[in-house]
Scaffold this motif. Structure first.
Motif, PDB file in Angstrom:
ATOM      1  N   UNK A 268      39.105 -17.316  62.321  1.00  0.00           N
ATOM      2  CA  UNK A 268      38.814 -17.199  63.755  1.00  0.00           C
ATOM      3  C   UNK A 268      37.634 -18.080  64.132  1.00  0.00           C
ATOM      4  N   UNK A 269      36.618 -18.104  63.307  1.00  0.00           N
ATOM      5  CA  UNK A 269      35.442 -18.927  63.610  1.00  0.00           C
ATOM      6  C   UNK A 269      35.812 -20.410  63.633  1.00  0.00           C
ATOM      7  N   UNK A 270      36.627 -20.844  62.664  1.00  0.00           N
ATOM      8  CA  UNK A 270      37.039 -22.256  62.602  1.00  0.00           C
ATOM      9  C   UNK A 270      37.799 -22.639  63.854  1.00  0.00           C
ATOM     10  N   UNK A 282      30.215 -20.628  71.503  1.00  0.00           N
ATOM     11  CA  UNK A 282      29.210 -19.563  71.413  1.00  0.00           C
ATOM     12  C   UNK A 282      29.784 -18.349  70.707  1.00  0.00           C
ATOM     13  N   UNK A 283      31.043 -18.028  71.023  1.00  0.00           N
ATOM     14  CA  UNK A 283      31.687 -16.912  70.341  1.00  0.00           C
ATOM     15  C   UNK A 283      31.877 -17.211  68.853  1.00  0.00           C
ATOM     16  N   UNK A 284      32.133 -18.481  68.568  1.00  0.00           N
ATOM     17  CA  UNK A 284      32.259 -18.878  67.169  1.00  0.00           C
ATOM     18  C   UNK A 284      30.941 -18.671  66.416  1.00  0.00           C
ATOM     19  N   UNK A 285      29.817 -18.989  67.091  1.00  0.00           N
ATOM     20  CA  UNK A 285      28.507 -18.770  66.452  1.00  0.00           C
ATOM     21  C   UNK A 285      28.285 -17.278  66.151  1.00  0.00           C
ATOM     22  N   UNK A 286      28.717 -16.416  67.093  1.00  0.00           N
ATOM     23  CA  UNK A 286      28.559 -14.979  66.868  1.00  0.00           C
ATOM     24  C   UNK A 286      29.405 -14.520  65.670  1.00  0.00           C
ATOM     25  N   UNK A 287      30.591 -15.118  65.537  1.00  0.00           N
ATOM     26  CA  UNK A 287      31.400 -14.773  64.371  1.00  0.00           C
ATOM     27  C   UNK A 287      30.740 -15.242  63.081  1.00  0.00           C
ATOM     28  N   UNK A 288      29.980 -16.349  63.171  1.00  0.00           N
ATOM     29  CA  UNK A 288      29.244 -16.811  61.989  1.00  0.00           C
ATOM     30  C   UNK A 288      28.210 -15.783  61.546  1.00  0.00           C
ATOM     31  N   UNK A 289      27.554 -15.185  62.529  1.00  0.00           N
ATOM     32  CA  UNK A 289      26.578 -14.136  62.189  1.00  0.00           C
ATOM     33  C   UNK A 289      27.278 -12.928  61.583  1.00  0.00           C
TER      34      UNK A 289
END
Length: 607
Positions: A268-270, A282-289
């Motif tokens: 999902x992040x990719x 930005x949502x991808x960054x949150x998934x990284x966290x």
């Protein structure tokens, strides 16, 4: 200083208020009007025993209120007063004064109040004790008691610090002496108790419990009892987050997709970060966290699984340890913390139970050492008293000479108090004499008096008439006040001294001298005197009269003007009513007293 007193339904007084100033205040009045009730009221404020018979007929209760100003007290006395008020929860009035009150019920108990709070009578006594000194017929009788005589000498000699040093040394000596005697008398019993304690402490030391260990062990045993369920839960969660191996992986694998939360979050992040849309990135960054958090939890679950025991040995060891701890809690306390507390107290007790020869010898040496300290402080205190005794006797004799007892000889004897055969506080002095070491020292103090020339000096209780005893008490108070000032000790300044018919049994020239000395005493204290002698009343700064206020026998208190004073003195002089001659004599007496008082005030500033 007492500034005001209010009395309701006490004896002959139905309702009266009297205000007091500095200096000398006298209260006069016909016999039976109730002037002594003012002093009775002050005794009640002093915490004296309440007598329901003093309540006025027809009233349910008697009430006495006194207002005290403490602004003039010495720092030490003021601090003591503040501590009493704080401990009682009492509050000062708006002007800084303190109101003390006592209520005496006809049918129920009396009640005491201080600063608006109900307090025990003892607390009220603690407050007024430093502010009021009452001298009545009973107080004169107290002067005959040896402890009162010793206290008067100690005030004159200013031996307060010496007395405290002696008491501290004596208490340490008696405590060590009692301990030594107890150990010697109970050696076998104490040795058996010591053996029991030593055995118990060895048992506790062998187990070596730690604070809170029993509670922690219970939690650990419960955890190990559910080992399979815990392992399955942890392994399943780890496989769901980060993938598993073997059966775990097969159970969670999908036919054509990611097998763990980590894989799915990574996909999902990719997908989100591959776009150019800032919101999706930005949502991808949150998934990284979130991936970081999931990875951390997965690693901690792995560590948890690695630490879980694989067999039953760990549980067996915990259960065995729990059994050891329970063997202690069955014997010594409800839990391990209680066992440890018991052990600490037992070690202290065991140290006190040592009855070995070495310990008893060391304790005996300690008793001897403390005894030498008591001897030193006791002889130092005794020497100070003996030195001051002659000066006190000389000063009081000089005052008695001015009180129409020119040939009187007053003596102060200081003698060591002998010890009885079974005295638990016997002390041997360097001279070899065995004396009683009481709480006030090793001395007996005795006042003696020969009222006339040629008479043998006898103890005060056997030689003084009522009038002579009154004059001795007044002379002693004057001397003590003088010594307090000369020693720069202002602890008594700012207090109120009350004399109830201190002039009883005297008259003429002696009465004039009593008035003069009361006026001198009033230069450093507030002095209130109940008197029936015009010679004394003439020296007053303030003259209060107790008089009937109605047909029902009630009395009140009024403050006399100068002209009213002449009339009251005339009544006291003539006895049968006012006459021109009596008024002229009264005015002459009043003027003479004023002149004498003014001349005395212009002299040296002594009492």
């Amino acid at each position: 200083m007492l500034t005001e007193i209010r009395i309701e339904s006490l004896g002959a007084i139905q309702a009266a208020t009297a205000e007091f100033d500095r200096g000398l205040t006298v209260l006069t009045g016909e016999t039976g009007t109730g002037k002594t009730m003012v002093v009775t009221g002050l005794h009640l404020l002093g915490g004296a025993r309440a007598d329901a018979n003093r309540v006025r007929s027809g009233a349910a209760r008697a009430v006495v209120e006194g207002r005290f100003c403490t602004a003039d007290l010495a720092p030490a006395s003021a601090t003591q007063i503040d501590e009493i008020l704080e401990s009682s929860g009492a509050e000062r009035d708006e002007d800084g004064s303190v109101i003390a009150a006592r209520s005496v019920s006809r049918d129920g108990p009396s009640r005491a109040y201080l600063g608006g709070r109900g307090v025990p009578a003892k607390s009220l006594s603690g407050f007024t004790g430093g502010l009021l000194t009452l001298h009545g017929q009973n107080d004169q009788l107290r002067l005959m008691r040896p402890d009162e005589q010793r206290g008067a000498l100690d005030r004159f000699a200013a031996v307060g610090a010496r007395l405290e040093r002696y008491r501290s040394a004596r208490e340490a000596w008696l405590s060590a002496r009692r301990d030594l005697i107890d150990r010697r008398n109970r050696a076998r019993e104490l040795a058996q108790e010591a053996d029991r304690l030593a055995f118990a402490l060895r048992e506790i030391d062998d187990v070596d419990p730690r604070p809170g260990e029993d509670d922690a062990l219970t939690v650990e045993i419960r955890r190990l009892s559910e080992l399979d369920a815990l392992r399955a839960a942890a392994a399943g969660a780890r496989a769901a987050l980060a993938g598993g191996i073997g059966d775990e992986a097969d159970a969670l694998a999908a036919a054509d997709g990611p097998t763990s939360a980590t894989d799915r979050l990574g996909q999902a992040r990719t997908a989100l970060t591959a776009t150019d849309d800032t919101a999706l990135q930005a949502l991808g960054d949150q998934l990284g966290e979130a991936l970081t958090v999931v990875g951390d939890v997965a690693r901690e679950l792995g560590g948890y699984l690695d630490e879980l025991p694989t067999g039953a040995d760990a549980l067996d060891a915990k259960l065995a340890r729990q059994a050891e701890l329970r063997s202690l809690t069955r014997k010594y306390a409800a839990d391990i913390d209680g066992v440890l507390a018991w052990a600490a107290g037992s070690r202290d007790r065991l140290a006190q139970l040592d009855v070995s020869e070495e310990t008893l010898a060391a304790l005996a040496d300690r008793v001897d050492e403390l005894g030498e300290r008591v001897v030193k402080t006791a002889t130092d205190l005794s020497a100070a008293r003996s030195k001051a005794a002659g000066s006190l006797a000389k000063a009081v004799s000089a005052e008695l000479s001015g009180l129409a007892m020119a040939d009187a000889e007053f003596t102060v004897g200081v003698h060591h108090s002998p010890a009885a055969d079974d005295d638990p506080a016997a002390l041997r002095l360097p001279s070899g004499q065995l004396v009683h070491a009481g709480s006030d020292g090793i001395d007996d103090v005795e006042f003696g008096l020969a009222a006339h020339r040629g008479m043998t000096v006898l103890p005060l209780a056997k030689s003084a008439s009522g009038g002579e005893l009154s004059r001795v008490m007044l002379a002693l108070e004057v001397v003590l006040a003088t010594s307090a000032l000369s020693a720069s000790s202002r602890d008594s300044v700012g207090t109120t001294m009350v004399f109830d018919e201190v002039d009883a049994g005297v008259g003429g020239r002696a009465a004039v001298q009593i008035g003069r000395r009361l006026a001198r005493l009033a230069r450093t204290h507030q002095v209130i005197v109940v008197t029936h002698l015009p010679q004394v009343a003439a020296y007053a700064d303030v003259h209060l009269m107790v008089e009937p206020t109605g047909s029902n026998g009630a009395s009140g208190v009024c403050r006399l003007t100068d002209e009213d004073r002449v009339g009251e003195l005339a009544r006291m002089l003539a006895g049968l009513g006012e006459t021109d001659t009596a008024r002229a004599h009264a005015r002459e007496l009043l003027d003479a007293a004023r002149d004498d008082r003014d001349a005395d005030r212009d002299g040296p500033a002594t009492v």
